[in-house]
Enzyme design. Structure first.
Site, PDB file in Angstrom:
ATOM      1  N   SER A  38       0.834  -1.211   0.000  1.00 41.19           N
ATOM      2  CA  SER A  38       0.000   0.000   0.000  1.00 41.19           C
ATOM      3  C   SER A  38       0.860   1.250   0.000  1.00 41.19           C
ATOM      4  O   SER A  38       0.575   2.232  -0.713  1.00 41.19           O
ATOM      5  CB  SER A  38      -0.915  -0.018   1.222  1.00 41.19           C
ATOM      6  OG  SER A  38      -1.618   1.190   1.353  1.00 41.19           O
ATOM      7  N   GLY A  43       1.900   5.777  -0.723  1.00 41.98           N
ATOM      8  CA  GLY A  43       2.689   6.527   0.242  1.00 41.98           C
ATOM      9  C   GLY A  43       2.124   6.356   1.655  1.00 41.98           C
ATOM     10  O   GLY A  43       1.095   5.697   1.874  1.00 41.98           O
ATOM     11  N   GLN A  46      -0.886   8.475   6.918  1.00 44.61           N
ATOM     12  CA  GLN A  46      -1.080   8.935   8.297  1.00 44.61           C
ATOM     13  C   GLN A  46       0.281   9.234   8.917  1.00 44.61           C
ATOM     14  O   GLN A  46       1.167   8.380   8.917  1.00 44.61           O
ATOM     15  CB  GLN A  46      -1.801   7.860   9.121  1.00 44.61           C
ATOM     16  CG  GLN A  46      -2.078   8.246  10.559  1.00 44.61           C
ATOM     17  CD  GLN A  46      -3.184   9.284  10.675  1.00 44.61           C
ATOM     18  OE1 GLN A  46      -4.060   9.355   9.814  1.00 44.61           O
ATOM     19  NE2 GLN A  46      -3.125  10.097  11.708  1.00 44.61           N
ATOM     20  N   GLU A  63       4.748   2.432  14.603  1.00 44.20           N
ATOM     21  CA  GLU A  63       5.910   1.592  14.277  1.00 44.20           C
ATOM     22  C   GLU A  63       5.625   0.677  13.088  1.00 44.20           C
ATOM     23  O   GLU A  63       6.537   0.397  12.298  1.00 44.20           O
ATOM     24  CB  GLU A  63       6.335   0.760  15.494  1.00 44.20           C
ATOM     25  CG  GLU A  63       7.625  -0.005  15.223  1.00 44.20           C
ATOM     26  CD  GLU A  63       8.202  -0.680  16.465  1.00 44.20           C
ATOM     27  OE1 GLU A  63       8.994  -1.616  16.291  1.00 44.20           O
ATOM     28  OE2 GLU A  63       7.851  -0.268  17.589  1.00 44.20           O
ATOM     29  N   ARG A  64       4.396   0.210  12.932  1.00 43.44           N
ATOM     30  CA  ARG A  64       4.077  -0.630  11.775  1.00 43.44           C
ATOM     31  C   ARG A  64       4.285   0.160  10.473  1.00 43.44           C
ATOM     32  O   ARG A  64       4.843  -0.347   9.504  1.00 43.44           O
ATOM     33  CB  ARG A  64       2.627  -1.129  11.857  1.00 43.44           C
ATOM     34  CG  ARG A  64       2.396  -2.186  12.912  1.00 43.44           C
ATOM     35  CD  ARG A  64       0.956  -2.681  12.922  1.00 43.44           C
ATOM     36  NE  ARG A  64       0.636  -3.413  11.707  1.00 43.44           N
ATOM     37  CZ  ARG A  64      -0.236  -3.012  10.788  1.00 43.44           C
ATOM     38  NH1 ARG A  64      -0.880  -1.861  10.951  1.00 43.44           N
ATOM     39  NH2 ARG A  64      -0.471  -3.730   9.723  1.00 43.44           N
ATOM     40  N   GLU A  98      -3.043   4.145  20.838  1.00 45.46           N
ATOM     41  CA  GLU A  98      -2.960   3.999  19.383  1.00 45.46           C
ATOM     42  C   GLU A  98      -3.077   2.536  18.982  1.00 45.46           C
ATOM     43  O   GLU A  98      -3.765   2.191  18.019  1.00 45.46           O
ATOM     44  CB  GLU A  98      -1.636   4.578  18.884  1.00 45.46           C
ATOM     45  CG  GLU A  98      -1.617   4.883  17.381  1.00 45.46           C
ATOM     46  CD  GLU A  98      -0.978   3.783  16.558  1.00 45.46           C
ATOM     47  OE1 GLU A  98      -1.008   3.887  15.325  1.00 45.46           O
ATOM     48  OE2 GLU A  98      -0.462   2.807  17.153  1.00 45.46           O
ATOM     49  N   ASN A  99      -2.443   1.646  19.730  1.00 46.94           N
ATOM     50  CA  ASN A  99      -2.530   0.215  19.419  1.00 46.94           C
ATOM     51  C   ASN A  99      -3.947  -0.304  19.602  1.00 46.94           C
ATOM     52  O   ASN A  99      -4.441  -1.110  18.817  1.00 46.94           O
ATOM     53  CB  ASN A  99      -1.568  -0.580  20.309  1.00 46.94           C
ATOM     54  CG  ASN A  99      -0.117  -0.417  19.879  1.00 46.94           C
ATOM     55  OD1 ASN A  99       0.148  -0.132  18.710  1.00 46.94           O
ATOM     56  ND2 ASN A  99       0.805  -0.583  20.798  1.00 46.94           N
ATOM     57  N   ARG A 102      -6.112   1.174  16.555  1.00 51.31           N
ATOM     58  CA  ARG A 102      -5.810   0.812  15.176  1.00 51.31           C
ATOM     59  C   ARG A 102      -5.879  -0.689  14.919  1.00 51.31           C
ATOM     60  O   ARG A 102      -6.311  -1.131  13.887  1.00 51.31           O
ATOM     61  CB  ARG A 102      -4.402   1.307  14.798  1.00 51.31           C
ATOM     62  CG  ARG A 102      -4.370   2.802  14.622  1.00 51.31           C
ATOM     63  CD  ARG A 102      -3.039   3.236  14.022  1.00 51.31           C
ATOM     64  NE  ARG A 102      -3.128   4.626  13.624  1.00 51.31           N
ATOM     65  CZ  ARG A 102      -3.614   5.049  12.470  1.00 51.31           C
ATOM     66  NH1 ARG A 102      -4.069   4.181  11.607  1.00 51.31           N
ATOM     67  NH2 ARG A 102      -3.670   6.328  12.188  1.00 51.31           N
TER      68      ARG A 102
END
Length: 545
Positions: A38, A43, A46, A63-64, A98-99, A102
């Site tokens: 992706s 690009g 986020q 980090e992902r 965030e984890n 998401r």
């Protein structure tokens, strides 16, 4: 005047970004490959959240995206970023949030986050649960999973085992988890089969011969596991066989030493045997036995220094009432004090054993004892062989042969529960070896040790005494009142051996819980404790250790 805030760029080269303290442990390879494709196509949409760290910037969240962008663009590629000044705790909270938002974090990631939050909240579980937005039950479950070692956590993250497997393994000591995991994976055991396997290697706490006070709050008690997990072994079992075996062997060791001391004390106090079958003709007088007993004890000054309160208590004890006006004038009056003087060896040995058992079963009390002993200069009174002879059992079979540096490493590597057991044994050794019995008595009083839990009147105890002394014991313990003065007077005319048998086997009279004044710390008779009777309608709870 306000201090101007630094301005930061909105894009940054990947080589200036470093990994942060991310609670995420596991990154799914398929999801990573999809994200790389992706990013190459569209690009990074986020921005990655960063915070300054010297000359570089540390990842707070994203980090992902960073990993995927690094593979797609290389270290010279640029990505959109948001840079903020943040404390460690703020960064941790943002990363966890965030984890959660998401991608569903794994149970092990949540467990690690729970540990860190609890530390930040200084051990306040309610506050940690509130800040995480979890229920208290969820926090407790995740903290329990934190006991899993890394290989088990990875197996759960990679879904090679199920959460039920993990919950069962969390109840196993860390040094045994790898072997258990290997068995589960190699044999393809499902959760039910794993539970059956663990049930075969657990220990039934109902059969334990040691004090189970500490077991009630131990994480290896299956009763505690039931509260936390849906998957657990049956209640009333210990899942830490090493600790169970250590405590069992310690209890057996204490029991053996107690029996040895009691037999030695009985031999020392027993009157000499006579050929005459009628032992009443040869029964030693109170004067003779008291003198013989006194010759084996400390001097009056020594007794006061080692147990002053006890000695003074015996000095106040009343004498036994005269049985009749025809008593011979040459006989010394029997008192609680005279009997106690002849019982000193047995009384002290028995209380030392009772205290040792109490300390061996409670590491908190043992810890207090060790600190007091060290600060009072009496810890060195523990005999070297008392502990060194057991080092192989307590720490490890190879421990006695290690050099001193290696022994330090071995002690540092002890699991917390095993270290607590070792502390408990040190405390028990102090109870056995400290020179002043007064210290033993003080500890027993403070810790409310009850001699009834480990001793009661028996044949060996009664055989120490003359008929007059046996009568005194029968009177103060309530036996005379139970059978009546006349009936006991008839019993008193029999041979001493028959008198003792009659005292012990009197119908309707139970010696359990009755402490003769000669065996108590204050020199006063200890009646059986009054036990509360539960309401008839209340169910009797099953003992869960």
């Amino acid at each position: 005047m306000d201090v101007p805030q630094p301005t930061y760029p909105t894009t940054l080269r990947l080589s200036r970004i470093v990994k942060g303290d991310n609670p995420r442990r596991y990154f799914d390879q398929k999801k990573h490959d999809d994200l790389v494709a992706s990013i190459r196509l569209r690009g990074v949409l986020q921005p990655i959240l960063l915070r300054p760290k010297g000359d570089v910037f540390s990842i707070v969240a994203g980090e992902r995206r960073y990993r995927a962008a690094l593979e797609a663009y290389g270290p010279d590629g640029h990505v959109p970023v948001v840079i903020r000044e943040m404390t460690d705790q703020e960064a941790l909270e943002a990363a966890i949030a965030e984890n959660d938002d998401r991608d569903d974090p794994s149970e092990t990631e949540q467990a690690d986050a729970a540990v860190r939050y609890l530390a930040a909240c200084q051990g306040d579980r309610a506050e940690a649960a509130g800040r995480l937005g979890w229920s208290r039950a969820k926090l407790d479950r995740r903290l329990a999973l934190a006991e899993l070692n890394d290989s088990v956590k990875l197996a759960l993250d990679e879904r090679r085992i199920k959460i039920g497997h993990a919950e069962l393994l969390a109840a196993v000591p860390g040094d045994k988890q790898d072997k258990a995991l290997e068995t589960i994976l190699s044999a393809g055991l499902d959760v039910a089969k794993t539970r059956e396997l663990l049930m075969r290697v657990t220990q039934n706490l109902g059969n334990a011969c040691f004090d189970k006070t500490e077991c009630t709050t131990c994480p290896f008690n299956s009763g505690a596991q039931r509260v936390l997990f849906e998957t657990h072994v049956d209640d009333g079992h210990c899942t830490n066989p090493t600790c169970f075996e250590l405590k069992t062997q310690t209890a057996e060791m204490i029991r053996f030493e107690e029996q040895e001391r009691a037999e030695k004390a009985a031999r020392a106090a027993a009157p000499p045997a006579h050929d005459n079958a009628d032992d009443d003709e040869q029964e030693p007088s109170v004067d003779e036995t008291a003198s013989a007993g006194d010759s084996r004890q400390l001097s009056a000054d020594d007794a006061r220094s080692s147990g002053g309160n006890e000695t003074r208590a015996f000095a106040r004890s009343p004498s036994v009432p005269s049985a009749s006006s025809t008593s011979t004038a040459h006989k010394q009056t029997v008192t609680a004090q005279s009997i106690a003087r002849r019982t000193t060896d047995l009384r002290e040995a028995t209380w030392r054993t009772a205290l040792a058992r109490a300390l061996a079963g409670n590491s908190g009390r043992a810890h207090t004892t060790i600190l007091v002993a060290a600060m009072s200069g009496t810890l060195s009174q523990i005999k070297a062989e008392t502990l060194t002879s057991r080092a192989g059992l307590l720490v490890g079979a190879s421990f006695p042969d290690l050099d001193y540096g290696a022994k330090i490493t071995a002690i540092q590597a002890l699991p917390d529960r095993q270290a607590e057991v070792v502390l408990s044994i040190i405390g028990a050794a102090y109870a056995k070896d400290v020179l002043a019995f007064g210290h033993v008595a003080d500890l027993a009083r403070v810790f409310e040790v009850d001699l009834r839990d480990s001793w009661q009147v028996d044949q060996a105890f009664l055989e120490r005494y003359t008929k007059d002394e046996l009568k005194f014991i029968a009177q103060e313990c309530g036996l005379v009142a139970h059978i009546g003065e006349k009936a006991f007077a008839r019993l008193l005319t029999s041979k001493r051996v028959d008198l003792i048998a009659g005292m012990l086997n009197r119908t309707g009279f139970d010696w359990a819980g009755r402490l003769p004044s000669a065996m108590t710390l204050d020199g006063q008779y200890g009646p059986p404790p009054i036990r509360a009777v539960p309401p008839a309608q209340a169910p009797i709870p099953e003992i869960a250790a």
